[in-house]
Design an enzyme around this catalytic site. Structure first.
Site, PDB file in Angstrom:
ATOM      1  N   SER A   1       2.095 119.439  87.213  1.00 14.38           N
ATOM      2  CA  SER A   1       0.693 119.790  87.445  1.00 14.38           C
ATOM      3  C   SER A   1       0.288 120.854  86.428  1.00 14.38           C
ATOM      4  O   SER A   1       0.943 121.894  86.317  1.00 14.38           O
ATOM      5  CB  SER A   1       0.581 120.323  88.877  1.00 14.38           C
ATOM      6  OG  SER A   1      -0.713 120.783  89.158  1.00 14.38           O
TER       7      SER A   1
ATOM      8  N   LYS B   1      -0.497 115.626  85.828  1.00 12.60           N
ATOM      9  CA  LYS B   1      -1.671 115.881  86.680  1.00 12.60           C
ATOM     10  C   LYS B   1      -2.460 117.027  86.073  1.00 12.60           C
ATOM     11  O   LYS B   1      -1.894 118.075  85.750  1.00 12.60           O
ATOM     12  CB  LYS B   1      -1.195 116.222  88.087  1.00 12.60           C
ATOM     13  CG  LYS B   1      -2.208 116.935  88.980  1.00 12.60           C
ATOM     14  CD  LYS B   1      -1.753 116.948  90.427  1.00 12.60           C
ATOM     15  CE  LYS B   1      -2.118 118.223  91.139  1.00 12.60           C
ATOM     16  NZ  LYS B   1      -1.642 118.248  92.546  1.00 12.60           N
TER      17      LYS B   1
ATOM     18  N   LYS C   1      -5.838 119.623  86.413  1.00 11.16           N
ATOM     19  CA  LYS C   1      -6.839 120.190  87.306  1.00 11.16           C
ATOM     20  C   LYS C   1      -8.212 120.031  86.651  1.00 11.16           C
ATOM     21  O   LYS C   1      -8.344 120.275  85.435  1.00 11.16           O
ATOM     22  CB  LYS C   1      -6.551 121.673  87.538  1.00 11.16           C
ATOM     23  CG  LYS C   1      -5.210 121.928  88.236  1.00 11.16           C
ATOM     24  CD  LYS C   1      -5.276 121.532  89.699  1.00 11.16           C
ATOM     25  CE  LYS C   1      -4.005 121.925  90.440  1.00 11.16           C
ATOM     26  NZ  LYS C   1      -4.059 121.555  91.864  1.00 11.16           N
TER      27      LYS C   1
ATOM     28  N   ASP D   1      -6.836 116.366  89.645  1.00 14.85           N
ATOM     29  CA  ASP D   1      -6.945 117.035  90.945  1.00 14.85           C
ATOM     30  C   ASP D   1      -8.149 117.972  90.908  1.00 14.85           C
ATOM     31  O   ASP D   1      -8.183 118.917  90.125  1.00 14.85           O
ATOM     32  CB  ASP D   1      -5.662 117.828  91.234  1.00 14.85           C
ATOM     33  CG  ASP D   1      -5.647 118.439  92.628  1.00 14.85           C
ATOM     34  OD1 ASP D   1      -6.646 118.300  93.365  1.00 14.85           O
ATOM     35  OD2 ASP D   1      -4.622 119.062  92.990  1.00 14.85           O
TER      36      ASP D   1
ATOM     37  N   GLU E   1      -7.423 113.387  93.035  1.00 10.54           N
ATOM     38  CA  GLU E   1      -7.029 114.118  94.232  1.00 10.54           C
ATOM     39  C   GLU E   1      -8.171 115.000  94.736  1.00 10.54           C
ATOM     40  O   GLU E   1      -8.779 115.739  93.951  1.00 10.54           O
ATOM     41  CB  GLU E   1      -5.806 114.975  93.854  1.00 10.54           C
ATOM     42  CG  GLU E   1      -4.970 115.436  95.004  1.00 10.54           C
ATOM     43  CD  GLU E   1      -3.758 116.231  94.491  1.00 10.54           C
ATOM     44  OE1 GLU E   1      -3.221 115.925  93.403  1.00 10.54           O
ATOM     45  OE2 GLU E   1      -3.364 117.179  95.189  1.00 10.54           O
TER      46      GLU E   1
ATOM     47  N   ASP F   1      -5.515 115.603  99.808  1.00  9.94           N
ATOM     48  CA  ASP F   1      -4.584 116.729  99.869  1.00  9.94           C
ATOM     49  C   ASP F   1      -5.090 117.686 100.954  1.00  9.94           C
ATOM     50  O   ASP F   1      -4.733 117.567 102.139  1.00  9.94           O
ATOM     51  CB  ASP F   1      -4.503 117.397  98.479  1.00  9.94           C
ATOM     52  CG  ASP F   1      -3.687 118.683  98.425  1.00  9.94           C
ATOM     53  OD1 ASP F   1      -3.197 119.125  99.473  1.00  9.94           O
ATOM     54  OD2 ASP F   1      -3.541 119.275  97.324  1.00  9.94           O
TER      55      ASP F   1
ATOM     56  N   LYS G   1       2.071 117.606 101.624  1.00  6.47           N
ATOM     57  CA  LYS G   1       2.710 118.913 101.443  1.00  6.47           C
ATOM     58  C   LYS G   1       3.278 119.298 102.791  1.00  6.47           C
ATOM     59  O   LYS G   1       2.518 119.565 103.734  1.00  6.47           O
ATOM     60  CB  LYS G   1       1.686 119.965 100.989  1.00  6.47           C
ATOM     61  CG  LYS G   1       1.206 119.744  99.575  1.00  6.47           C
ATOM     62  CD  LYS G   1       0.323 120.873  99.098  1.00  6.47           C
ATOM     63  CE  LYS G   1      -0.212 120.525  97.712  1.00  6.47           C
ATOM     64  NZ  LYS G   1      -1.268 121.435  97.285  1.00  6.47           N
TER      65      LYS G   1
ATOM     66  N   GLY H   1       3.147 120.105  95.903  1.00  6.95           N
ATOM     67  CA  GLY H   1       3.798 121.411  95.790  1.00  6.95           C
ATOM     68  C   GLY H   1       2.799 122.543  95.903  1.00  6.95           C
ATOM     69  O   GLY H   1       1.591 122.342  95.745  1.00  6.95           O
TER      70      GLY H   1
HETATM   71  O1  OSB Z   1      -3.826 121.203  94.862  1.00  3.89           O
HETATM   72  O2  OSB Z   1      -1.886 120.412  94.607  1.00  3.89           O
HETATM   73  C1  OSB Z   1      -2.634 121.379  94.635  1.00  3.89           C
HETATM   74  C2  OSB Z   1      -0.608 124.504  93.739  1.00  3.89           C
HETATM   75  C3  OSB Z   1      -1.188 125.436  94.592  1.00  3.89           C
HETATM   76  C4  OSB Z   1      -2.230 125.055  95.405  1.00  3.89           C
HETATM   77  C5  OSB Z   1      -2.705 123.736  95.365  1.00  3.89           C
HETATM   78  C6  OSB Z   1      -2.136 122.805  94.519  1.00  3.89           C
HETATM   79  C7  OSB Z   1      -1.093 123.215  93.665  1.00  3.89           C
HETATM   80  C8  OSB Z   1      -0.472 122.333  92.670  1.00  3.89           C
HETATM   81  C9  OSB Z   1       0.892 122.747  92.186  1.00  3.89           C
HETATM   82  O3  OSB Z   1      -1.064 121.428  92.130  1.00  3.89           O
HETATM   83  C10 OSB Z   1       1.943 121.722  92.225  1.00  3.89           C
HETATM   84  C11 OSB Z   1       3.303 122.352  91.983  1.00  3.89           C
HETATM   85  O4  OSB Z   1       3.849 123.033  92.883  1.00  3.89           O
HETATM   86  O5  OSB Z   1       3.815 122.202  90.874  1.00  3.89           O
HETATM   87 MG    MG Z   2      -4.095 119.118  95.225  1.00  4.80          MG
END
Ligand code: OSB
Ligand code: MG
Length: 386
Positions: free
Chosen positions: A146, A172, A174, A199, A224, A249, A273, A301
């Site tokens: 990510s 992935k 953001k 995401d 996402e 999510d 998660k 995660g």
């Molecule tokens: O939206 O998936 C998410 C981390 C913190 C809060 C929300 C998200 C995330 C990640 C990190 O995308 C994924 C990882 O732990 O590598």
């Molecule tokens: Mg997410």
């Protein structure tokens, strides 16, 4: 199966510097915060769990300090002295504590580790004991990475290149309004063949449907949580307008929520998660629901330390987890981590499940102590618990 009686529960609030920040539509926190839960049984076994949360209620409602409060004042008193045959008894024990999923999950994870150890099993095998036959773990978890919002397109492209070179086979990104269609286009131009997903972390509303539809042209694995963190209904109105599958999510807290989402056509894929849904007992219910309904599933995660990561890798090794999970190698997050050995990315974009019993990693108490100091430095006025 051996049972255990809980003698003591300790909470360690930690902060770790991140190798690379993760900027989302709601910003980036400058360090990783987590609550490490240590559960001790009357026969001296120790189990470890983690609630990896933010200090701000920006992903969901809970924060490190709400977890501390709920765990200390409501969960631990119910746990002390309890004799447990299976961690799946915990949701009932904690039944009078409404919501607060991440808080319940941290304690529950420590009990899963403890009971797996009491039964001389790896956590992955111990999960499989709680599933129908045919769900033996695979000894590896297929993973992706990510990547946060960068200051420029050039930096975004360069970072993806670095991750692809490291061997990640699913990227992935953001996104947020103003950092979406142009980014996807530039990334697709630079990397026509990578497995790519986006995401949004709840950054859009239904009014943005036209903009979101433009993302269909980039052959995305999924998008996402485009809409509100607490919405299922409007995702059900957006999904039929998109070719790209929606993955939920933030808004899925239970198997019950996922049934509603499926009924409303709100998404096709679940980011599970374990901490968001209150722990591994509920995760196993969601897992079985996804297997029954044929829904693609992956493990998300929260930038976990090696403790939470080890448990998530174990869960992601179950065969019903069909898509790459957001569990990257240790060197993407921390140097050093608070548990050893580090998770190393293997050729083919996977992590190996540790061979030892329970979570299978060694917790380094000196590094926990150091990470507690770091937490205190950043949060000089926050209350502490043991
Ligand atoms: O939206 O998936 C998410 C981390 C913190 C809060 C929300 C998200 C995330 C990640 C990190 O995308 C994924 C990882 O732990 O590598
Ligand atoms: Mg997410």
């Amino acid at each position: 199966m051996n049972s255990i009686t809980i003698q003591d529960v300790k909470l360690h609030v930690v902060a770790l510097p991140l190798v690379e920040l993760l900027k989302t539509s709601f910003g980036a926190e400058p360090y990783k915060s987590a609550i490490i839960v240590e559960v001790v049984s009357t026969d001296g076994l120790v189990g470890w769990g983690e609630t990896a949360l933010k200090t701000k209620p920006s992903y969901g409602a809970e924060t490190i300090l709400t977890v501390l409060h709920i765990t200390r004042d409501f969960l631990i008193p119910r746990l002390l002295g309890a004799t447990l045959e299976s961690p799946t008894e915990l949701p009932r024990l904690f039944n009078s504590v409404r919501g607060n999923h991440h808080a319940r999950a941290g304690v529950e994870a420590a009990v899963w580790d403890l009971l797996a150890k009491a039964n001389d099993m790896r956590l992955a095998d111990y999960f499989a004991v709680h599933l129908p036959e045919g769900n033996q773990p695979r000894d590896l978890a297929t993973v992706g990475v990510s990547i946060g919002i960068q200051d420029s397109l050039d930096e975004q492209i360069a970072l993806i290149g670095k991750r692809v070179d490291e061997g990640y086979r699913r990227i992935k990104l953001k996104i947020a309004p103003g950092w979406d269609v142009e980014v996807a286009r530039a990334v697709r131009d630079a990397f026509p063949d990578i497995s790519l997903m986006l995401d949004a972390n709840s950054a859009y509303s239904l009014k943005d449907a036209e903009r979101l539809k433009q993302l269909d042209q980039f052959d995305l694995l999924m998008i996402e949580q485009p809409l509100s963190y607490d919405d299922i209904f409007e995702h059900g109105q957006l999904q039929p307008q998109l070719k790209t599958p929606i993955c939920l999510d933030e808004s899925i807290y239970s198997a019950h929520d996922w049934k509603i989402a499926l009924q409303l056509g709100a998404g096709k894929i679940l980011n599970l998660k374990p901490t968001r849904v209150g722990g591994f007992a509920e995760s196993l219910k969601l897992y079985q629901l996804c297997v029954e309904r044929g829904n693609p599933l992956w493990i998300g995660g929260m930038l976990e330390t090696g403790i939470g990561r080890a448990a998530n890798v174990a869960f992601a090794s179950l065969p019903g987890v069909t898509l790459p999970s957001d569990i990257s190698a240790t060197n993407r997050y921390f140097d050093p981590d608070i548990a050893e050995p580090p998770f190393v990315l293997q050729e083919g974009s996977f992590l190996r499940v540790p061979g030892g019993i329970g979570i299978g990693v060694e917790v380094c108490r000196d590094r926990i102590a150091e990470a507690q100091e770091t937490w205190r430095r950043y949060n000089p006025f926050a209350p502490l618990w043991r």
